[in-house]
Design an enzyme around this catalytic site. Structure first.
Site, PDB file in Angstrom:
ATOM      1  N   ASP A   8      -4.611   9.452  18.250  1.00 44.10           N
ATOM      2  CA  ASP A   8      -5.279   9.279  16.959  1.00 44.10           C
ATOM      3  C   ASP A   8      -6.141   8.021  17.010  1.00 44.10           C
ATOM      4  O   ASP A   8      -5.750   7.022  17.615  1.00 44.10           O
ATOM      5  CB  ASP A   8      -4.259   9.164  15.818  1.00 44.10           C
ATOM      6  CG  ASP A   8      -4.853   9.610  14.495  1.00 44.10           C
ATOM      7  OD1 ASP A   8      -4.332  10.561  13.906  1.00 44.10           O
ATOM      8  OD2 ASP A   8      -5.861   9.004  14.044  1.00 44.10           O
ATOM      9  N   GLY A  31      -1.011  14.501   8.889  1.00 39.34           N
ATOM     10  CA  GLY A  31      -0.117  15.371   8.126  1.00 39.34           C
ATOM     11  C   GLY A  31       0.493  16.489   8.946  1.00 39.34           C
ATOM     12  O   GLY A  31       1.620  16.910   8.676  1.00 39.34           O
ATOM     13  N   ARG A  35       1.961  12.313   3.117  1.00 38.12           N
ATOM     14  CA  ARG A  35       2.079  13.469   4.006  1.00 38.12           C
ATOM     15  C   ARG A  35       2.320  13.114   5.471  1.00 38.12           C
ATOM     16  O   ARG A  35       2.798  13.947   6.221  1.00 38.12           O
ATOM     17  CB  ARG A  35       0.820  14.346   3.904  1.00 38.12           C
ATOM     18  CG  ARG A  35      -0.465  13.720   4.430  1.00 38.12           C
ATOM     19  CD  ARG A  35      -1.656  14.615   4.137  1.00 38.12           C
ATOM     20  NE  ARG A  35      -2.857  14.180   4.789  1.00 38.12           N
ATOM     21  CZ  ARG A  35      -3.608  13.135   4.431  1.00 38.12           C
ATOM     22  NH1 ARG A  35      -3.251  12.381   3.408  1.00 38.12           N
ATOM     23  NH2 ARG A  35      -4.709  12.831   5.087  1.00 38.12           N
ATOM     24  N   CYS A  61     -20.093   9.668 -10.071  1.00 39.56           N
ATOM     25  CA  CYS A  61     -18.967  10.473  -9.558  1.00 39.56           C
ATOM     26  C   CYS A  61     -18.084   9.521  -8.759  1.00 39.56           C
ATOM     27  O   CYS A  61     -18.111   8.327  -8.993  1.00 39.56           O
ATOM     28  CB  CYS A  61     -19.469  11.652  -8.722  1.00 39.56           C
ATOM     29  SG  CYS A  61     -20.283  11.165  -7.200  1.00 39.56           S
ATOM     30  N   CYS A 101      -9.506  16.706   3.414  1.00 40.84           N
ATOM     31  CA  CYS A 101      -8.365  16.329   2.574  1.00 40.84           C
ATOM     32  C   CYS A 101      -8.696  15.190   1.622  1.00 40.84           C
ATOM     33  O   CYS A 101      -8.166  15.125   0.520  1.00 40.84           O
ATOM     34  CB  CYS A 101      -7.169  15.953   3.431  1.00 40.84           C
ATOM     35  SG  CYS A 101      -6.460  17.363   4.292  1.00 40.84           S
ATOM     36  N   ASN A 114      -2.188   7.720   3.214  1.00 40.92           N
ATOM     37  CA  ASN A 114      -1.682   8.674   4.215  1.00 40.92           C
ATOM     38  C   ASN A 114      -0.210   9.004   3.998  1.00 40.92           C
ATOM     39  O   ASN A 114       0.278  10.033   4.444  1.00 40.92           O
ATOM     40  CB  ASN A 114      -1.782   8.082   5.640  1.00 40.92           C
ATOM     41  CG  ASN A 114      -3.189   7.750   6.075  1.00 40.92           C
ATOM     42  OD1 ASN A 114      -3.401   6.800   6.798  1.00 40.92           O
ATOM     43  ND2 ASN A 114      -4.165   8.518   5.633  1.00 40.92           N
TER      44      ASN A 114
END
Lengths: 87, 459
Positions: free
Chosen positions: B113, B92, B124, B412, B239, B121
């Protein structure tokens, strides 16, 4: 002497306090930055999670949590800024 | 028979159309990338960046709008073309950063990366497209940047930055930009920059906030001067857990590009002793004036204890990734699998399914029978939620004969918060609420989507 200061919370401190900002009407001054942090911890015990990893700023100036004494005036801004690491 | 032939002919025609479309796409791509970029999976020595003594006519036209700025001018433009920048993380922050540096005519871009492009992804990481899913981010970013400005030399690195390769890599570049997404990498990049004497333009973003500082620059602090100790891993939100509005890293990445360009052109950055914070909710920037570098700093101080790179995952107690770590807080008998829960659901025995995610996630998707009480409400003992829980437990007790403990299954997203909730509920059981038998559903709703119901959304 006391001062009325505006505390601004950023990043994780917003979650931990549930606030983006708050007015503190009677903050003693002069005060050591350690006592100032302790005062915030007493109001919001969950801030303890940020202990040693947080930046404290008074009037947009970095203040190391420790013996440094700061003098506060009414309307001064105190910022609590934990680091962000996402990207 | 005739119908079958007809059908096959139609299918064949359809496939031929698809092939033609693919051929066209390939031709277009090949046309736009005359040189195929080579993906580097290790650090290799680079040839020195060749510098042009003067701007060509094409350069003058291309960069004319910024050449007109007295702040840049011809000299600044030539300086840009002589500068190499390493971008750590093509996500991002790294995407808009790479985009503007290339557009402005930076000489060389190292794009690092370790990840591949994923659908989640794209909101952003704006250099990657739908067709790049599964491709190395470094390569996808490099190709996009090349399309924008073929005169920029791009070096895509598909590798994990580590203590073994960071200094060797970083010393080959003039400026480093930290666009990473995790704490260990931030310390690693900082230390490697200090050891190699490189300025570090660092930004971060989460949710609706961003931060930027230029470290190790003109007597200013390094990352360790500000944060000598890493935060406990369980207090770090990434994120993929906390969410982020795409444009927020977009703004911070553009801001990084600005500071890199100022340093590269010779103008100089004003963020060397400043922490700039961006609040997207209020559309406000604030700056905090920082102290100079600290004489007692472990890496940039007068008597540094860190004189070579260390083990940053051990130092931070977390992995150098923003992927969710799997907690293991409970014993085996406190947990069940999603398959176990499926049988419980099918048997229709009385039980309570408690979803402890925040409401915003429950709105995305949930199992129909679940009761939502967020983990934070349980931790804070919010009275209205405890009351609700007690009511449901009482109902269950009425349905069940005898004085047995009603079963409560906690779920969850991925099975971390649900374990914490089980711990809280275990403490509450028998005192703050009636006795219950609490169990965690291992792996959460994402395991449910993978193993039980493929139509259940994943996020």
């Amino acid at each position: 002497m006391t001062a009325q200061v505006l505390v601004l919370y950023f990043a994780q401190s917003v979650e931990l306090t549930g606030l983006k900002e708050e007015e503190l009407p009677d903050v003693p001054t002069p005060i050591s930055s350690r006592d100032l942090w302790t005062l915030l911890l007493r109001r919001h015990p969950r801030l303890a999670a940020l202990q040693h990893h947080v930046i404290l700023a008074v009037r947009q100036q970095y203040v190391a949590v420790g013996d440094q004494v700061v003098t506060l005036a009414d309307g001064d801004e105190v910022a609590v800024v934990p680091p962000l690491s996402g990207g | 028979m005739a119908q079958e032939v007809c059908c096959l002919k139609a299918q064949l025609k359809e496939k031929e159309k698809e092939i033609a479309a693919l051929k066209k796409k390939l031709a277009q791509l090949e046309k736009s990338h005359p040189t195929v970029l080579e993906l580097h999976d290790k650090v290799t020595p680079l040839t020195p960046l060749t510098s042009n003594p003067a701007l060509s006519n094409e350069d003058i036209m291309r960069y004319s709008r910024q050449l007109l700025l007295p702040d840049l001018g011809v000299r600044g433009q030539l300086n840009l073309s002589k500068t190499s920048v390493l971008i750590v993380g093509c996500g991002g922050l790294g995407c808009p950063l790479a985009q503007y540096l290339a557009a402005a005519g930076i000489g060389r871009l190292g794009l690092l990366d370790y990840d591949e492009v994923e659908l989640s992804n794209l909101h952003r990481q704006v250099l990657h497209g739908e067709e790049n899913q599964g491709q190395a981010k470094a390569l996808s970013a490099a190709n996009a940047v090349k399309r924008l400005n073929s005169t920029v030399e791009c070096i895509p690195y598909h590798l994990q930055l580590s203590s073994d390769n960071a200094v060797q890599l970083i010393q080959q570049y003039d400026i480093v930009a930290d666009c990473s997404d995790n704490v260990p990498t931030r310390y690693l990049v900082n230390d490697a920059c200090v050891l190699s004497g490189k300025p570090l333009v660092s930004a971060s973003a989460l949710r609706m906030e961003g931060q930027l500082t230029v470290y190790n620059y003109r007597g200013g602090p390094c990352y360790r001067c500000l944060y000598p100790l890493p935060p406990p891993p369980e207090t770090v939100t990434n994120c993929s857990d906390g969410g982020v509005l795409g444009v927020v890293p977009g703004i911070m990445g553009c801001f990084q590009a600005l500071e890199v360009l100022k340093i590269a052109s010779g103008h100089g950055s004003s963020c060397g002793q400043q922490l700039v914070m961006f609040d997207a909710q209020d559309a406000r920037f604030r700056s905090i004036k920082l102290r100079p570098k600290q004489p007692g700093c472990a890496v940039c101080g007068e008597n540094p204890s860190v004189t070579q790179l260390v083990d940053y995952e051990a130092f931070c107690g977390s992995a150098a990734t923003d992927k969710c770590l799997k907690l293991n807080l409970l014993s085996k008998d406190q947990r069940i699998t999603v398959q176990d829960y499926k049988s419980i659901m099918d048997d229709a025995g009385p039980h309570l399914l408690l979803d402890v995610r925040p409401l915003v996630e429950v709105d995305i998707c949930h199992l129909p029978s679940s009761l939502n009480i967020p983990l934070s409400s349980l931790q804070e003992r919010k009275s209205e939620h405890l009351q609700l829980l007690q009511e449901r437990i009482s109902e269950l007790k009425q349905q069940m004969a005898g004085d047995c403990r009603p079963p409560v299954y906690v779920i969850c997203k991925q099975g971390n918060d649900s374990q914490k909730a089980v711990q809280v509920l275990d403490k509450m059981s028998g005192s703050e609420v009636d006795n219950i038998a609490v169990k965690d559903i291992s792996g959460g709703l994402m395991a449910w989507a993978k193993r039980i119901d493929p139509t259940f959304p994943q996020y």
